[in-house]
Design a protein around this motif. Sequence first.
Motif, PDB file in Angstrom:
ATOM      1  N   THR A  85      62.002   4.722  71.874  1.00 52.52           N
ATOM      2  CA  THR A  85      61.249   5.374  70.801  1.00 52.52           C
ATOM      3  C   THR A  85      61.934   6.697  70.460  1.00 52.52           C
ATOM      4  OG1 THR A  85      59.168   4.419  71.575  1.00 52.52           O
ATOM      5  CG2 THR A  85      59.022   6.349  70.132  1.00 52.52           C
ATOM      6  N   PRO A  86      62.202   6.972  69.175  1.00 55.45           N
ATOM      7  CA  PRO A  86      62.923   8.192  68.776  1.00 55.45           C
ATOM      8  C   PRO A  86      62.236   9.467  69.269  1.00 55.45           C
ATOM      9  CG  PRO A  86      62.781   6.662  66.942  1.00 55.45           C
ATOM     10  CD  PRO A  86      61.908   6.105  68.020  1.00 55.45           C
ATOM     11  N   GLN A  87      63.058  10.361  69.811  1.00 55.04           N
ATOM     12  CA  GLN A  87      62.573  11.649  70.296  1.00 55.04           C
ATOM     13  C   GLN A  87      63.152  12.817  69.500  1.00 55.04           C
ATOM     14  OE1 GLN A  87      60.207  11.795  72.875  1.00 55.04           O
ATOM     15  NE2 GLN A  87      60.251   9.584  72.449  1.00 55.04           N
ATOM     16  N   ARG A  88      64.206  12.538  68.715  1.00 55.65           N
ATOM     17  CA  ARG A  88      64.873  13.595  67.934  1.00 55.65           C
ATOM     18  C   ARG A  88      65.157  13.019  66.536  1.00 55.65           C
ATOM     19  NH1 ARG A  88      66.432  17.828  70.723  1.00 55.65           N
ATOM     20  NH2 ARG A  88      68.058  18.402  69.224  1.00 55.65           N
ATOM     21  N   ALA A  95      55.436   2.186  63.363  1.00 56.34           N
ATOM     22  CA  ALA A  95      55.874   1.253  64.402  1.00 56.34           C
ATOM     23  C   ALA A  95      57.115   1.779  65.125  1.00 56.34           C
ATOM     24  CB  ALA A  95      56.166  -0.109  63.782  1.00 56.34           C
ATOM     25  N   ILE A  96      58.074   2.278  64.371  1.00 58.60           N
ATOM     26  CA  ILE A  96      59.319   2.785  64.961  1.00 58.60           C
ATOM     27  C   ILE A  96      59.048   3.945  65.916  1.00 58.60           C
ATOM     28  CG2 ILE A  96      61.479   3.991  64.434  1.00 58.60           C
ATOM     29  CD1 ILE A  96      61.530   2.392  61.789  1.00 58.60           C
ATOM     30  N   CYS A  97      58.130   4.818  65.508  1.00 52.21           N
ATOM     31  CA  CYS A  97      57.874   6.040  66.279  1.00 52.21           C
ATOM     32  C   CYS A  97      56.681   5.919  67.220  1.00 52.21           C
ATOM     33  CB  CYS A  97      57.668   7.220  65.320  1.00 52.21           C
ATOM     34  SG  CYS A  97      59.116   7.573  64.303  1.00 52.21           S
ATOM     35  N   ASP A  98      56.163   4.700  67.358  1.00 51.03           N
ATOM     36  CA  ASP A  98      55.079   4.402  68.293  1.00 51.03           C
ATOM     37  C   ASP A  98      53.824   5.225  68.002  1.00 51.03           C
ATOM     38  OD1 ASP A  98      53.889   3.029  70.386  1.00 51.03           O
ATOM     39  OD2 ASP A  98      54.552   4.465  71.896  1.00 51.03           O
ATOM     40  N   LEU A 101      67.411   9.291  65.429  1.00 53.17           N
ATOM     41  CA  LEU A 101      66.977   8.562  64.232  1.00 53.17           C
ATOM     42  C   LEU A 101      67.087   9.489  63.033  1.00 53.17           C
ATOM     43  CD1 LEU A 101      65.651   6.054  62.882  1.00 53.17           C
ATOM     44  CD2 LEU A 101      63.436   7.151  63.298  1.00 53.17           C
ATOM     45  N   ILE A 102      67.619   8.959  61.939  1.00 53.29           N
ATOM     46  CA  ILE A 102      67.690   9.703  60.675  1.00 53.29           C
ATOM     47  C   ILE A 102      66.950   8.893  59.621  1.00 53.29           C
ATOM     48  CG2 ILE A 102      69.205  10.700  58.917  1.00 53.29           C
ATOM     49  CD1 ILE A 102      71.425  10.745  61.093  1.00 53.29           C
ATOM     50  N   ILE A 103      66.028   9.546  58.905  1.00 55.93           N
ATOM     51  CA  ILE A 103      65.218   8.858  57.895  1.00 55.93           C
ATOM     52  C   ILE A 103      65.630   9.328  56.502  1.00 55.93           C
ATOM     53  CG2 ILE A 103      62.878   8.486  57.041  1.00 55.93           C
ATOM     54  CD1 ILE A 103      61.872   8.767  59.875  1.00 55.93           C
ATOM     55  N   CYS A 104      65.994   8.372  55.649  1.00 54.45           N
ATOM     56  CA  CYS A 104      66.482   8.652  54.297  1.00 54.45           C
ATOM     57  C   CYS A 104      65.687   7.854  53.265  1.00 54.45           C
ATOM     58  CB  CYS A 104      67.961   8.298  54.181  1.00 54.45           C
ATOM     59  SG  CYS A 104      69.074   9.309  55.180  1.00 54.45           S
ATOM     60  N   ASN A 105      66.073   8.011  51.995  1.00 54.06           N
ATOM     61  CA  ASN A 105      65.490   7.257  50.893  1.00 54.06           C
ATOM     62  C   ASN A 105      66.594   6.908  49.905  1.00 54.06           C
ATOM     63  OD1 ASN A 105      64.311   7.703  47.831  1.00 54.06           O
ATOM     64  ND2 ASN A 105      62.950   6.458  49.089  1.00 54.06           N
ATOM     65  N   LEU A 112      54.154  13.859  64.623  1.00 55.44           N
ATOM     66  CA  LEU A 112      55.518  13.845  65.143  1.00 55.44           C
ATOM     67  C   LEU A 112      56.280  15.146  64.879  1.00 55.44           C
ATOM     68  CD1 LEU A 112      56.335  10.224  63.953  1.00 55.44           C
ATOM     69  CD2 LEU A 112      55.894  10.942  66.314  1.00 55.44           C
ATOM     70  N   ARG A 113      55.557  16.211  64.636  1.00 52.50           N
ATOM     71  CA  ARG A 113      56.188  17.491  64.333  1.00 52.50           C
ATOM     72  C   ARG A 113      57.159  17.916  65.441  1.00 52.50           C
ATOM     73  NH1 ARG A 113      53.075  22.218  61.333  1.00 52.50           N
ATOM     74  NH2 ARG A 113      54.673  23.852  61.239  1.00 52.50           N
ATOM     75  N   ASP A 114      56.755  17.701  66.692  1.00 53.00           N
ATOM     76  CA  ASP A 114      57.604  18.129  67.809  1.00 53.00           C
ATOM     77  C   ASP A 114      58.828  17.249  67.995  1.00 53.00           C
ATOM     78  OD1 ASP A 114      56.063  15.959  68.604  1.00 53.00           O
ATOM     79  OD2 ASP A 114      56.012  16.581  70.704  1.00 53.00           O
ATOM     80  N   LYS A 115      58.886  16.132  67.248  1.00 55.34           N
ATOM     81  CA  LYS A 115      60.054  15.247  67.326  1.00 55.34           C
ATOM     82  C   LYS A 115      61.078  15.570  66.230  1.00 55.34           C
ATOM     83  CE  LYS A 115      58.333  12.455  70.580  1.00 55.34           C
ATOM     84  NZ  LYS A 115      57.014  13.061  70.795  1.00 55.34           N
ATOM     85  N   LEU A 116      60.690  16.369  65.251  1.00 49.45           N
ATOM     86  CA  LEU A 116      61.598  16.726  64.159  1.00 49.45           C
ATOM     87  C   LEU A 116      62.612  17.774  64.630  1.00 49.45           C
ATOM     88  CD1 LEU A 116      59.171  16.949  61.094  1.00 49.45           C
ATOM     89  CD2 LEU A 116      61.191  15.488  61.238  1.00 49.45           C
TER      90      LEU A 116
END
Length: 257
Positions: A16-19, A120-123, A78-82, A36-40
């Motif tokens: 599960t992504p942590q960063r 789902a990705i970030c649980d 993990l990097i999230i884009c659009n 998920l603020r603390d994971k950003l």
Amino acid sequence: MQFKDQLNNIITLTKTPQRIVSLVPSQTELLVDLGLRDKLVGITKFCVHPSKLRKEIKVVGGTKTLHFDKVQQVSPDLIICNKEENTREMVMELQKIAPVWVSDIYTIEESLQMIESIGAICDVKEKASEIIETIQFEKQDFLKFINHKPSQKVAYVIWKKPLMVAGKTTFINTLLNLNKFENVCEENTRYPEIDISKLKNVDQVLLSTEPFPFKQKDAQRLSNEIGKPVKIVDGEFFSWYGSRLGKAFQYFKTLHK
């Protein structure tokens, strides 16, 4: 673990992504609302919600002008884009650093799919479901509200010089339709330039607060020029496709009063 993004690309994660690096303002806000603020660990200079976020988390550039070295420095998993916000070339370069999940959103249904997938990705499936249920409830309530309202022909203006509007193949257009605002822009281009004369064929013009920060003085000047009503509207409620949708429908009601 394997997950499919909205371009049908498969990304593989070992845990599960942590960063997380988020390069889309509306999705950054969603991540915070998902808890998920603390994971950003990285965001863009346009990630303005919550307001203090840019003081707490490393800014790695803009949505299209990224500093890849700064992304590398925060060691994301993990990097999230659009697809619209970020370029294909940017995504290809980011894939050398970490797995990249890309959203592609034109409808509310696709927005809900994005929220569900990131949950789902970030649980955080339960919190994602709560946000989705809120959006669905607010949407249905708004549809009852708008049902007997008359349709209006509008142009949704996003830029001043040159004069640019939202076309019909946009998420903005989906929300215009829900408001029974008939978009007079028929061009296939997503954000075409238009001649000001076209604005004389509408019931009213909507001036968005983003990406160009239109002010009331702009509305008054344009109204005088075309002889039609011109209204400033909150661009975030018309174009942000994350958790902000849960608040958008109450705002839309105010536009019809």
